[in-house]
Design an enzyme around this catalytic site. Structure first.
Site, PDB file in Angstrom:
ATOM      1  CB  CYS A 113      -0.939   0.110   1.195  1.00  0.00           C
ATOM      2  SG  CYS A 113      -2.016  -1.298   1.419  1.00  0.00           S
ATOM      3  NE  ARG A 137       4.557   1.492  -0.436  1.00  0.00           N
ATOM      4  CZ  ARG A 137       5.581   0.974   0.207  1.00  0.00           C
ATOM      5  NH1 ARG A 137       6.770   1.004  -0.331  1.00  0.00           N
ATOM      6  NH2 ARG A 137       5.434   0.423   1.390  1.00  0.00           N
ATOM      7  CD1 TRP A 157      -0.919  -5.953  -3.696  1.00  0.00           C
ATOM      8  CD2 TRP A 157      -0.852  -6.692  -1.594  1.00  0.00           C
ATOM      9  NE1 TRP A 157      -0.635  -7.298  -3.733  1.00  0.00           N
ATOM     10  CE2 TRP A 157      -0.586  -7.776  -2.456  1.00  0.00           C
ATOM     11  CE3 TRP A 157      -0.871  -6.938  -0.220  1.00  0.00           C
ATOM     12  CZ2 TRP A 157      -0.328  -9.074  -1.998  1.00  0.00           C
ATOM     13  CZ3 TRP A 157      -0.617  -8.222   0.238  1.00  0.00           C
ATOM     14  CH2 TRP A 157      -0.349  -9.271  -0.649  1.00  0.00           C
ATOM     15  CG  ASN A 192       1.972   0.124   4.071  1.00  0.00           C
ATOM     16  OD1 ASN A 192       3.101   0.520   3.864  1.00  0.00           O
ATOM     17  ND2 ASN A 192       1.644  -1.114   3.853  1.00  0.00           N
ATOM     18  N   GLY A 193      -0.151  -1.823   6.324  1.00  0.00           N
ATOM     19  CA  GLY A 193       0.286  -2.782   7.343  1.00  0.00           C
ATOM     20  C   GLY A 193      -0.868  -3.664   7.781  1.00  0.00           C
ATOM     21  CD  GLU A 217      14.754 -12.929 -11.427  1.00  0.00           C
ATOM     22  OE1 GLU A 217      14.338 -13.525 -10.432  1.00  0.00           O
ATOM     23  OE2 GLU A 217      14.397 -11.787 -11.734  1.00  0.00           O
ATOM     24  CE  LYS A 230      11.276 -10.636 -12.954  1.00  0.00           C
ATOM     25  NZ  LYS A 230      12.081 -10.542 -11.813  1.00  0.00           N
ATOM     26  CD  GLU A 280       7.861 -11.319 -10.635  1.00  0.00           C
ATOM     27  OE1 GLU A 280       7.944 -10.952  -9.471  1.00  0.00           O
ATOM     28  OE2 GLU A 280       8.729 -11.023 -11.493  1.00  0.00           O
ATOM     29  CG  HIS A 293      15.199 -36.913 -10.524  1.00  0.00           C
ATOM     30  ND1 HIS A 293      15.407 -38.270 -10.419  1.00  0.00           N
ATOM     31  CD2 HIS A 293      16.415 -36.364 -10.775  1.00  0.00           C
ATOM     32  CE1 HIS A 293      16.707 -38.525 -10.573  1.00  0.00           C
ATOM     33  NE2 HIS A 293      17.335 -37.380 -10.796  1.00  0.00           N
ATOM     34  CE  LYS A 344      10.602  -2.510  -7.967  1.00  0.00           C
ATOM     35  NZ  LYS A 344      10.878  -3.836  -8.493  1.00  0.00           N
TER      36      LYS A 344
END
Ligand code: G6P
Length: 613
Positions: free
Chosen positions: A2, A27, A75, A101-102, A486, A490, A493, A509, A608
């Site tokens: 947020c 955010r 968020w 925020n939290g 990574e 990417k 996401e 496997h 982010k």
């Protein structure tokens, strides 16, 4: 997560708040809202699900005309992202307006207490409980806004960054922080509150960071800073170190594309002034105070989340191979919940772009509690992790706005290369010759990275071929296994295609069962000690008709025989090859996502900076 913005001053607050919210949208962007105290000292509230760009056109600007206000981009944690749950929240008597925020962890207990006092709630959020608690304490403590906020925060368990307005005390914004970042810019007769510097930089470079357990009473030309235990604090004003230009798109379609393309320049900021190319000698000034602890460490633990964790995996490989220090890499979110064994002679490295990730921050505090030496690899200057670690080195990637991390990753890798070289030199675990080679390759790195940026149209073409794939597999070995992880991260996401990264040999496997003619498999097959083995793994996929995309060096004459598509990259030293290899993977995911019409800078459900557990 947020984003919080606030303004108190002489100017019309709405455009400043809306502009700030746009900059903080990375955010969270489920919903947004503003509360403004207008000229008639009334508080006007507008909040809605959706992105700030859509919402701003619906705000009736004539009635939202005032010099004091707060805003929020959300968020969701508690309650689905709808109009009702959007911030700011107000109390039952509509006297207080709060952005938060939290997470208020004891909100159920507080809700019970307030319900028994006749309080009624209209949303599913923990924030509404807090604003009503403030209201309750206000009524019971001589209608003192500051006392009401302070006492309420003393009752709260959990995390918060807040900004609060009071109808009956309209010349103030009260802000507070515990676990969620908050700062304010100090201008000429005005103060701009924000979760980070990006909403402030257009107005002033002078900032004050709030620390955990502190609050501030902000007036147009006055600041009172205290702890929530009621002690006075004096804090120096600090300077933001970057310019507005650095947080603009500069003509690129997306921040992500800009951030990918600027890597050849940005990476130089990570090593500039820290390495002598001719000798490979490295100096990391920020680590000087704990040098002996690093050189004598019996073990290194690297802890991080997401992309930064992948950088940590590369770091593990480098520190073990070149410095011979036993190294472990831990997800920060798991680390402290499994009663980890941390010794006083351990060095714990925290890698974090934002420097605010809640789990990484908590892991750092856990390590400190056990007496280990903590070392931060952080991007955001002045962030909480950067301030609390024993020592650290900034990666200097500059502001990263795209939610999918790109340049921060390559700069994290470069910082780890420098650390490895510094330790290896001291311990004598690499030959002088090797040092010189690495130094010379670092000097060439920006040119080699630039060659890849110039090939972006080819990467786009490959991306178009695979834009409709349902799944992807990314395989690599050794240093390139984390690069595979990574690459897969990417892609999922930003394009929402299911993608898995795997060590190439482990494919046998399990994941091999998924391979058929519809499965694209990206092999990171640049020439290193595992190259021949990777070729065997490619054969295994070919035999099952998987579509093979290889990342291979320019001098590899045979690879085309094994691949459907080859993405050529320049050869460099093994330690630097992950930096080079990451770039085509970043482009691949970017162009696949844009070809699918996805919003790459604001992918669904992500944020982010993850400042909640
Ligand atoms: C979020 C971001 C990722 C990032 C991770 C860790 O999930 O979307 O891009 O890698 O957090 O963030 P940090 O700021 O600690 O590097």
């Amino acid at each position: 997560m947020c984003g919080i913005v606030g303004y108190i001053g002489k100017r019309n607050s709405l455009p400043i708040i809306v502009d700030g919210l746009k900059r903080l949208e990375y955010r969270g962007y489920d919903s947004a809202g503003v509360a403004i105290i207008n000229a008639a000292s009334e508080i006007k509230l507008f909040k809605k699900a959706g992105k700030i760009k859509e919402i701003e056109t619906q705000i009736p600007v004539d009635v939202f005309d005032g010099n004091v206000g707060i805003g929020h981009t959300r968020w969701a944690t508690h309650g689905e992202p709808n109009d009702n749950n959007a911030h700011p929240h107000t109390d039952m008597h509509n006297k207080f307006y709060l952005v938060h925020n939290g997470i208020i962890e004891n909100y159920k207990t507080l809700k019970k207490k307030l319900s028994s006092e006749g309080y009624i709630f209209h949303t599913d959020t923990d924030t509404e409980i807090l604003v009503n608690l403030i209201s309750y304490n206000y009524i019971n403590h001589n209608k003192n806004f500051e006392v009401a906020v302070r006492l309420s925060l003393c009752e709260v368990d959990g995390t918060y960054g807040i900004a609060c307005l009071c109808v009956e005390d309209p010349g103030k914004i009260i802000v507070a922080r515990k676990g969620s970042p908050l700062m304010f810019g100090v201008g000429q007769d005005e103060i701009i509150v924000s979760s980070d510097a990006s909403a402030i930089i257009a107005h002033t470079k002078n900032v004050i960071y709030l620390e955990d357990g502190e609050y501030a009473v902000l007036r147009r030309n006055g600041i009172k800073l205290k702890t929530i235990d009621d002690e006075d604090i004096h804090r120096e004003v600090q300077q933001i170190e970057y310019d507005l230009e650095q947080i603009e798109k500069s003509g690129y379609d997306h921040f992500m594309l800009k951030e990918i393309c600027e890597q050849p320049d940005i990476i130089q900021n990570t090593y500039r002034g820290r390495i002598k190319f001719e000798t490979g000698e490295v100096k990391l000034g920020g680590l000087a105070s704990i040098k002996d602890k690093i050189f004598n460490a019996k073990r290194v633990i690297i802890t991080a989340c997401g992309t930064a964790w992948h950088a940590g995996l590369v770091g593990e490989y480098m520190l073990e191979t070149y410095c011979r220090i036993p190294t472990e890499v831990e997800y920060a979110s798991e680390f402290r919940y499994r009663n980890p064994i941390i010794r006083q002679d351990d060095v714990v490295i925290l890698i974090s772009q934002s420097g605010e990730t809640a789990d990484t921050l908590a892991a750092m505090r856990e390590a400190k509690k056990h007496g280990a030496t903590t070392l931060g690899f952080v991007n955001v200057v002045g962030s909480t992790i950067a301030r609390e670690v024993d020592a650290g080195t900034y990666i200097h990637a500059g502001p990263e706005i795209g939610v999918a991390s790109t340049k921060a990753f390559t700069c994290q890798l470069m910082s780890l290369v420098l650390l490895t070289m510094m330790i290896a030199k001291e311990k004598g675990t690499i030959s002088e010759d090797e040092f010189k080679k690495i130094g010379a390759e670092i000097e060439l790195l920006p040119y080699k990275m630039k060659q890849l940026i110039d090939k972006k149209d080819y990467f786009k073409y490959i991306a178009e071929e695979f834009k409709d794939a349902k799944n992807f597999l990314y395989l690599g070995r050794g240093l390139n296994f984390p690069v595979a992880l990574e690459g897969a991260l990417k892609l999922k996401e930003i394009s929402y295609i299911h993608a898995e990264g795997y060590p190439a040999a482990e494919m046998k496997h399990g994941p091999i069962a998924l391979i058929d003619e519809n499965m694209p498999v990206v092999f990171i097959a640049t020439k290193d000690g595992t190259y021949d083995k990777v070729i065997s793994n490619i054969e295994e996929v070919r035999a099952r008709k998987g579509k093979i995309i290889t990342i291979a060096t320019e001098d590899d004459d045979n690879i085309a025989d094994y691949s459907d598509y080859v993405l050529r990259v320049p050869k460099t030293h093994d330690m630097l090859q992950p930096i080079i290899n990451s770039i085509p993977l970043q482009f691949l995911s970017y162009y696949i996502a844009t070809a699918r019409g996805c919003n790459v800078d604001q992918p669904r459900n992500l944020a982010k900076s993850v400042t909640v557990e």
